[in-house]
Design a protein around this motif. Structure first.
Motif, mmCIF file in Angstrom:
data_model
loop_
_atom_site.group_PDB
_atom_site.id
_atom_site.type_symbol
_atom_site.label_atom_id
_atom_site.label_comp_id
_atom_site.label_asym_id
_atom_site.label_seq_id
_atom_site.Cartn_x
_atom_site.Cartn_y
_atom_site.Cartn_z
ATOM 1 N N PHE A 79 -7.757 -1.158 -2.696
ATOM 2 C CA PHE A 79 -8.005 -0.813 -4.103
ATOM 3 C C PHE A 79 -7.577 0.625 -4.354
ATOM 4 C CE2 PHE A 79 -11.000 -4.103 -2.886
ATOM 5 C CZ PHE A 79 -10.793 -5.039 -3.897
ATOM 6 N N SER A 80 -7.598 1.011 -5.636
ATOM 7 C CA SER A 80 -7.121 2.361 -5.963
ATOM 8 C C SER A 80 -7.927 3.443 -5.255
ATOM 9 C CB SER A 80 -7.092 2.579 -7.477
ATOM 10 O OG SER A 80 -8.300 2.207 -8.037
ATOM 11 N N LYS A 81 -9.219 3.201 -4.997
ATOM 12 C CA LYS A 81 -9.997 4.236 -4.297
ATOM 13 C C LYS A 81 -9.469 4.435 -2.863
ATOM 14 C CE LYS A 81 -14.030 1.383 -2.802
ATOM 15 N NZ LYS A 81 -13.256 0.379 -2.163
ATOM 16 N N ILE B 219 0.850 -1.210 0.000
ATOM 17 C CA ILE B 219 0.000 0.000 0.000
ATOM 18 C C ILE B 219 0.878 1.250 0.000
ATOM 19 C CG2 ILE B 219 -1.643 1.343 1.401
ATOM 20 C CD1 ILE B 219 -2.651 -1.472 2.472
ATOM 21 N N VAL B 220 1.892 1.238 0.847
ATOM 22 C CA VAL B 220 2.773 2.409 0.973
ATOM 23 C C VAL B 220 3.513 2.642 -0.345
ATOM 24 C CG1 VAL B 220 4.825 3.301 2.149
ATOM 25 C CG2 VAL B 220 2.967 2.263 3.473
ATOM 26 N N GLN B 221 3.952 1.572 -0.980
ATOM 27 C CA GLN B 221 4.651 1.744 -2.270
ATOM 28 C C GLN B 221 3.733 2.370 -3.312
ATOM 29 O OE1 GLN B 221 6.308 -2.159 -2.919
ATOM 30 N NE2 GLN B 221 8.086 -1.724 -1.633
ATOM 31 N N LYS B 222 2.447 1.990 -3.277
ATOM 32 C CA LYS B 222 1.472 2.559 -4.212
ATOM 33 C C LYS B 222 1.313 4.062 -4.006
ATOM 34 C CE LYS B 222 -0.164 -0.709 -6.805
ATOM 35 N NZ LYS B 222 -0.045 -0.573 -8.266
ATOM 36 N N LEU B 223 1.467 4.523 -2.765
ATOM 37 C CA LEU B 223 1.259 5.946 -2.467
ATOM 38 C C LEU B 223 2.372 6.810 -3.052
ATOM 39 C CD1 LEU B 223 0.115 5.633 1.256
ATOM 40 C CD2 LEU B 223 -1.325 6.023 -0.749
ATOM 41 N N ASN B 224 3.562 6.214 -3.178
ATOM 42 C CA ASN B 224 4.693 6.943 -3.768
ATOM 43 C C ASN B 224 4.995 8.252 -3.009
ATOM 44 O OD1 ASN B 224 6.759 7.142 -5.591
ATOM 45 N ND2 ASN B 224 5.528 8.238 -7.123
ATOM 46 N N LEU B 225 4.996 8.154 -1.688
ATOM 47 C CA LEU B 225 5.299 9.304 -0.816
ATOM 48 C C LEU B 225 6.547 8.961 0.007
ATOM 49 C CD1 LEU B 225 1.685 9.970 0.524
ATOM 50 C CD2 LEU B 225 2.963 11.436 -1.055
ATOM 51 N N PRO B 226 7.200 9.970 0.603
ATOM 52 C CA PRO B 226 8.318 9.660 1.492
ATOM 53 C C PRO B 226 7.842 8.731 2.605
ATOM 54 C CG PRO B 226 8.050 12.050 1.221
ATOM 55 C CD PRO B 226 6.893 11.395 0.535
ATOM 56 N N ALA B 227 8.584 7.662 2.870
ATOM 57 C CA ALA B 227 8.095 6.661 3.822
ATOM 58 C C ALA B 227 9.246 6.062 4.613
ATOM 59 C CB ALA B 227 7.354 5.552 3.072
ATOM 60 N N ILE B 228 8.922 5.636 5.827
ATOM 61 C CA ILE B 228 9.918 4.967 6.669
ATOM 62 C C ILE B 228 9.249 3.776 7.354
ATOM 63 C CG2 ILE B 228 9.480 6.578 8.590
ATOM 64 C CD1 ILE B 228 12.414 6.214 9.375
ATOM 65 N N ALA C 26 -7.993 8.061 -1.493
ATOM 66 C CA ALA C 26 -8.496 8.696 -0.263
ATOM 67 C C ALA C 26 -7.336 9.069 0.664
ATOM 68 C CB ALA C 26 -9.471 7.758 0.456
ATOM 69 N N ILE C 27 -6.345 8.181 0.735
ATOM 70 C CA ILE C 27 -5.185 8.469 1.597
ATOM 71 C C ILE C 27 -4.395 9.658 1.030
ATOM 72 C CG2 ILE C 27 -3.027 7.561 2.544
ATOM 73 C CD1 ILE C 27 -4.355 4.712 2.172
ATOM 74 N N LEU C 28 -4.204 9.661 -0.282
ATOM 75 C CA LEU C 28 -3.457 10.768 -0.903
ATOM 76 C C LEU C 28 -4.180 12.096 -0.706
ATOM 77 C CD1 LEU C 28 -2.234 9.054 -4.192
ATOM 78 C CD2 LEU C 28 -0.786 9.962 -2.356
ATOM 79 N N ALA C 29 -5.497 12.090 -0.799
ATOM 80 C CA ALA C 29 -6.269 13.330 -0.598
ATOM 81 C C ALA C 29 -6.082 13.835 0.830
ATOM 82 C CB ALA C 29 -7.750 13.075 -0.888
ATOM 83 N N PHE C 30 -6.155 12.930 1.792
ATOM 84 C CA PHE C 30 -5.952 13.331 3.188
ATOM 85 C C PHE C 30 -4.526 13.851 3.385
ATOM 86 C CE2 PHE C 30 -4.713 12.724 7.560
ATOM 87 C CZ PHE C 30 -5.805 13.186 8.276
ATOM 88 N N TYR C 31 -3.586 13.169 2.813
ATOM 89 C CA TYR C 31 -2.177 13.569 2.948
ATOM 90 C C TYR C 31 -1.966 14.977 2.396
ATOM 91 C CZ TYR C 31 2.924 13.231 2.782
ATOM 92 O OH TYR C 31 4.265 13.458 2.980
ATOM 93 N N ASN C 32 -2.535 15.228 1.222
ATOM 94 C CA ASN C 32 -2.357 16.553 0.610
ATOM 95 C C ASN C 32 -3.014 17.644 1.447
ATOM 96 O OD1 ASN C 32 -0.792 15.774 -1.549
ATOM 97 N ND2 ASN C 32 -2.563 15.199 -2.781
ATOM 98 N N ASP C 33 -4.135 17.323 2.098
ATOM 99 C CA ASP C 33 -4.835 18.315 2.927
ATOM 100 C C ASP C 33 -4.153 18.535 4.271
ATOM 101 O OD1 ASP C 33 -6.712 18.681 1.038
ATOM 102 O OD2 ASP C 33 -8.299 17.539 2.033
#
Ligand SMILES: Cc1cc2nc3c(=O)[nH]c(=O)nc-3n(C[C@H](O)[C@H](O)[C@H](O)COP(=O)(O)O)c2cc1C
Length: 129
Positions: A102-104, A14-23, A108-115
């Protein structure tokens, strides 16, 4: 930043799909920037020990929680680790995901992250400069 724990690879996926800085966290990890916690569910609705130890030190900068579980365990305990963390630390539960989701779910996670997280990341970077 995404801070995550994964035992069998679903949360890592899931984290790899987000393509955000991660630890990937250990019980001793200390994070000094706002982050979303991504965790799996253990036992019968339990918070994994590594996540429990990590949150005892880092909860203040945690902006949201994403939990993966397996709905075959029954709805009473499905992703219950996420509900417990959200309630114990008064942090929003962003998404409860069945296995890899799933992609949805990722949207949803990316939208929250951006906000709620990205802006804070930016401020942190500015402060460092
Ligand atoms: C020993 C064990 C206990 C689990 N207990 C639960 C549970 O109580 N509730 C739940 O929703 N999922 C439970 N799960 C499922 C995992 O949380 C789920 O498969 C998750 O996607 C694993 O993430 P990971 O692959 O990143 O470790 C359990 C899995 C294992 C192996």
């Amino acid at each position: 930043m995404i801070a995550y724990a994964s035992r069998t690879g679903n949360v890592r996926y899931i984290v790899q799909k987000l393509n955000l800085p991660a630890i990937e966290i250990t019980k001793d990890t200390v994070i000094e920037t706002p982050f979303i916690l991504c965790t799996y569910t253990d036992g019968l609705g339990d918070v994994p020990a590594v996540v429990q130890a990590f949150m005892e030190q880092n909860a203040t900068l945690c902006k949201g929680i994403v939990v993966s579980g397996n709905s075959n365990f029954g709805l009473d305990v499905f992703g219950l680790a996420g509900d417990k963390l959200a309630s114990d630390y008064h942090i929003p539960l962003v998404r409860k995901i069945d296995l890899r989701g799933f992609s949805k779910d990722y949207e949803a996670i990316l939208a929250f992250y951006n906000d709620c997280v990205k802006e804070d990341d930016y401020e942190t970077i500015l402060e460092v400069k």
